[in-house]
Design a protein around this motif. Structure first.
Motif, PDB file in Angstrom:
ATOM      1  N   TYR A 187       0.830  -1.222   0.000  1.00 17.66           N
ATOM      2  CA  TYR A 187       0.000   0.000   0.000  1.00 17.66           C
ATOM      3  C   TYR A 187       0.864   1.272   0.000  1.00 17.66           C
ATOM      4  CZ  TYR A 187      -3.158  -3.621   1.761  1.00 17.66           C
ATOM      5  OH  TYR A 187      -3.859  -4.785   1.937  1.00 17.66           O
ATOM      6  N   LEU A 188       1.762   1.354  -0.991  1.00 21.30           N
ATOM      7  CA  LEU A 188       2.669   2.505  -1.034  1.00 21.30           C
ATOM      8  C   LEU A 188       1.904   3.824  -1.157  1.00 21.30           C
ATOM      9  CD1 LEU A 188       5.540   1.155  -3.333  1.00 21.30           C
ATOM     10  CD2 LEU A 188       5.548   1.475  -0.852  1.00 21.30           C
ATOM     11  N   GLY A 189       0.777   3.811  -1.856  1.00 19.35           N
ATOM     12  CA  GLY A 189      -0.012   5.041  -1.968  1.00 19.35           C
ATOM     13  C   GLY A 189      -0.512   5.518  -0.617  1.00 19.35           C
ATOM     14  N   TRP A 190      -0.956   4.566   0.224  1.00 20.99           N
ATOM     15  CA  TRP A 190      -1.410   4.921   1.561  1.00 20.99           C
ATOM     16  C   TRP A 190      -0.244   5.382   2.437  1.00 20.99           C
ATOM     17  CZ3 TRP A 190      -6.102   6.037   2.949  1.00 20.99           C
ATOM     18  CH2 TRP A 190      -7.187   5.495   2.249  1.00 20.99           C
ATOM     19  N   VAL A 191       0.922   4.784   2.223  1.00 26.36           N
ATOM     20  CA  VAL A 191       2.104   5.215   2.977  1.00 26.36           C
ATOM     21  C   VAL A 191       2.421   6.683   2.679  1.00 26.36           C
ATOM     22  CG1 VAL A 191       4.596   4.904   3.236  1.00 26.36           C
ATOM     23  CG2 VAL A 191       3.087   2.909   3.164  1.00 26.36           C
ATOM     24  N   ALA A 192       2.397   7.028   1.385  1.00 24.94           N
ATOM     25  CA  ALA A 192       2.643   8.422   1.014  1.00 24.94           C
ATOM     26  C   ALA A 192       1.564   9.337   1.567  1.00 24.94           C
ATOM     27  CB  ALA A 192       2.721   8.544  -0.511  1.00 24.94           C
ATOM     28  N   ALA A 193       0.313   8.870   1.521  1.00 27.58           N
ATOM     29  CA  ALA A 193      -0.791   9.682   2.060  1.00 27.58           C
ATOM     30  C   ALA A 193      -0.639   9.892   3.561  1.00 27.58           C
ATOM     31  CB  ALA A 193      -2.126   9.008   1.752  1.00 27.58           C
ATOM     32  N   ALA A 194      -0.157   8.851   4.267  1.00 25.83           N
ATOM     33  CA  ALA A 194       0.065   9.001   5.706  1.00 25.83           C
ATOM     34  C   ALA A 194       1.140  10.034   5.993  1.00 25.83           C
ATOM     35  CB  ALA A 194       0.461   7.646   6.306  1.00 25.83           C
ATOM     36  N   GLY A 195       2.194  10.051   5.158  1.00 24.34           N
ATOM     37  CA  GLY A 195       3.244  11.063   5.336  1.00 24.34           C
ATOM     38  C   GLY A 195       2.710  12.465   5.122  1.00 24.34           C
ATOM     39  N   LEU A 196       1.893  12.652   4.090  1.00 24.46           N
ATOM     40  CA  LEU A 196       1.300  13.970   3.837  1.00 24.46           C
ATOM     41  C   LEU A 196       0.356  14.374   4.965  1.00 24.46           C
ATOM     42  CD1 LEU A 196       0.558  13.743   0.003  1.00 24.46           C
ATOM     43  CD2 LEU A 196       2.325  15.099   1.135  1.00 24.46           C
TER      44      LEU A 196
ATOM     45  N   LEU B 224       7.230  14.391   5.826  1.00 20.53           N
ATOM     46  CA  LEU B 224       7.470  14.463   4.387  1.00 20.53           C
ATOM     47  C   LEU B 224       8.533  13.457   3.955  1.00 20.53           C
ATOM     48  CD1 LEU B 224       7.388  18.293   3.579  1.00 20.53           C
ATOM     49  CD2 LEU B 224       5.659  16.568   3.082  1.00 20.53           C
ATOM     50  N   ALA B 225       9.464  13.162   4.867  1.00 13.84           N
ATOM     51  CA  ALA B 225      10.490  12.164   4.547  1.00 13.84           C
ATOM     52  C   ALA B 225       9.869  10.796   4.314  1.00 13.84           C
ATOM     53  CB  ALA B 225      11.524  12.093   5.668  1.00 13.84           C
ATOM     54  N   VAL B 226       8.748  10.516   4.960  1.00 14.18           N
ATOM     55  CA  VAL B 226       8.049   9.242   4.741  1.00 14.18           C
ATOM     56  C   VAL B 226       7.611   9.130   3.285  1.00 14.18           C
ATOM     57  CG1 VAL B 226       6.024   7.882   5.375  1.00 14.18           C
ATOM     58  CG2 VAL B 226       7.306   9.101   7.134  1.00 14.18           C
ATOM     59  N   VAL B 227       7.186  10.230   2.708  1.00 21.61           N
ATOM     60  CA  VAL B 227       6.787  10.242   1.306  1.00 21.61           C
ATOM     61  C   VAL B 227       7.980   9.884   0.427  1.00 21.61           C
ATOM     62  CG1 VAL B 227       5.766  11.624  -0.530  1.00 21.61           C
ATOM     63  CG2 VAL B 227       5.036  11.970   1.827  1.00 21.61           C
TER      64      VAL B 227
END
Length: 325
Positions: free
Chosen positions: A134-143, A183-186
């Motif tokens: 779920y990379l998209g959700w990972v990026a969304a969590a960072g945002l 943001l680094a999570v993204v």
């Protein structure tokens, strides 16, 4: 000139009771700030935790741990503002404002704990990598972490500056740094998506470094507060204001310290040795009035009047052996 005329005709005073009222208002604003920030960061961290558990991302997990730790710092600040509203008594003659400084120490300890946990999780995943989903959700969590932390940071800093609470301002900058680490999570999710699976734990390590940088700033700020350090320009402004008071021939010493989110000061001024007691008292009150207006967060000022030495006498000779150099 118009503002000075308004001040002359406006009903106001600088009694201790009014200073206590100002402190109570500041504490109430601080309590409201920590309540709202606790809710905001709690919701953000809860969302990130769900994504971290579903995706297996250690970067999201590290950022979630940090955000939970940041949210938890609102609890001791809340308690400190509540305790600080208690009036002074025979034992705590300066009141309970130091509770804010103790809460600041707790904030530092929570930053240390969050850095240790994030480091351990990142190293463990670096040596034992696991696939991330779920990379998209990972990026969304960072945002989401960035937006939530930045909103809380702006609110904490604004309220902290308005009431003069260094602990609340520091916690606001802490939240802002947390937003940047989110943001680094993204970036970690982007690296994994490009085919570099170690990007996730490496970003977790970068977040740990960012936490340590925040820790350094927080430690310096709390050290200065616990050691009664103040901005030198504040002392200079108070000294200059006292010199402007009619009847003041000089200012020997001005000392100031923060207690909670208010400043307490003492000043030694010089006046004509031939003044009566009433006249000397009036000079001291004029100096105190000037200082209270020159430093907005100044709550109390104790002014001692020394007679000038035009008669050639040393008016402190009898107690010179008690004075520290």
């Amino acid at each position: 000139m118009w503002s000075q005329l308004q001040h002359l005709f406006q009903q106001h005073s600088h009694d201790a009771a009014d200073s206590v009222d100002d402190a109570l208002v500041g504490s109430a604003d601080g309590i409201r700030a920590v309540k709202l920030s606790l809710i905001g960061l709690g919701l953000t961290a809860g969302l990130q935790l769900a994504v971290a558990l579903a995706s297996g991302s250690v970067a999201v997990l590290a950022d979630t741990i940090h955000n939970f730790a940041d949210a938890s710092t609102a609890v001791p600040l809340w308690l400190a503002f509540w305790i600080g509203r208690k009036p002074a008594n025979d034992r705590y003659t300066y009141g309970y404002g130091r509770a804010e400084d103790l809460a600041g120490v707790f904030v530092v300890l929570m930053i240390i704990a969050s850095a240790a946990v994030a480091l351990w999780q990142s190293l463990q995943r670096l040596f034992e990598p696991t696939p991330i989903q779920y990379l998209g959700w990972v990026a969304a969590a960072g945002l989401a972490g960035f937006v939530g932390n930045e909103l809380v940071a702006q609110y904490r800093i604004r309220v902290g500056q308005s009431i003069g609470s260094a602990a609340l301002v520091a916690d606001g900058y802490h939240a802002r740094t947390d937003g940047l680490t989110s943001l680094a999570v993204v970036l970690g999710a982007l690296g994994v998506w490009l085919g570099f699976p170690l990007a996730d734990p490496l970003v977790g390590l970068l977040i740990t470094v960012a936490i340590l940088l925040v820790l350094r700033d927080a430690v310096v700020q709390m050290w200065r507060r616990l050691m009664d350090a103040v901005d030198p320009s504040l002392v200079a402004r108070a000294s200059a204001a006292a010199r402007e008071a009619p009847g003041v021939q000089g200012v020997s010493i001005v000392r100031a310290r923060w207690i909670g989110h208010t400043i307490h000061a003492e000043a030694l001024i010089v006046a004509d040795a031939d003044l009566t007691l009433r006249q000397a008292h009036d000079v001291a009150e004029r100096a105190r009035h000037k200082m209270l207006h020159a430093v907005p967060k100044l709550s109390t000022v104790t002014v001692h009047v020394d007679p000038c030495a035009h008669d050639g006498r040393d008016h402190h000779a009898d107690l010179a052996h008690h004075d520290r150099p």
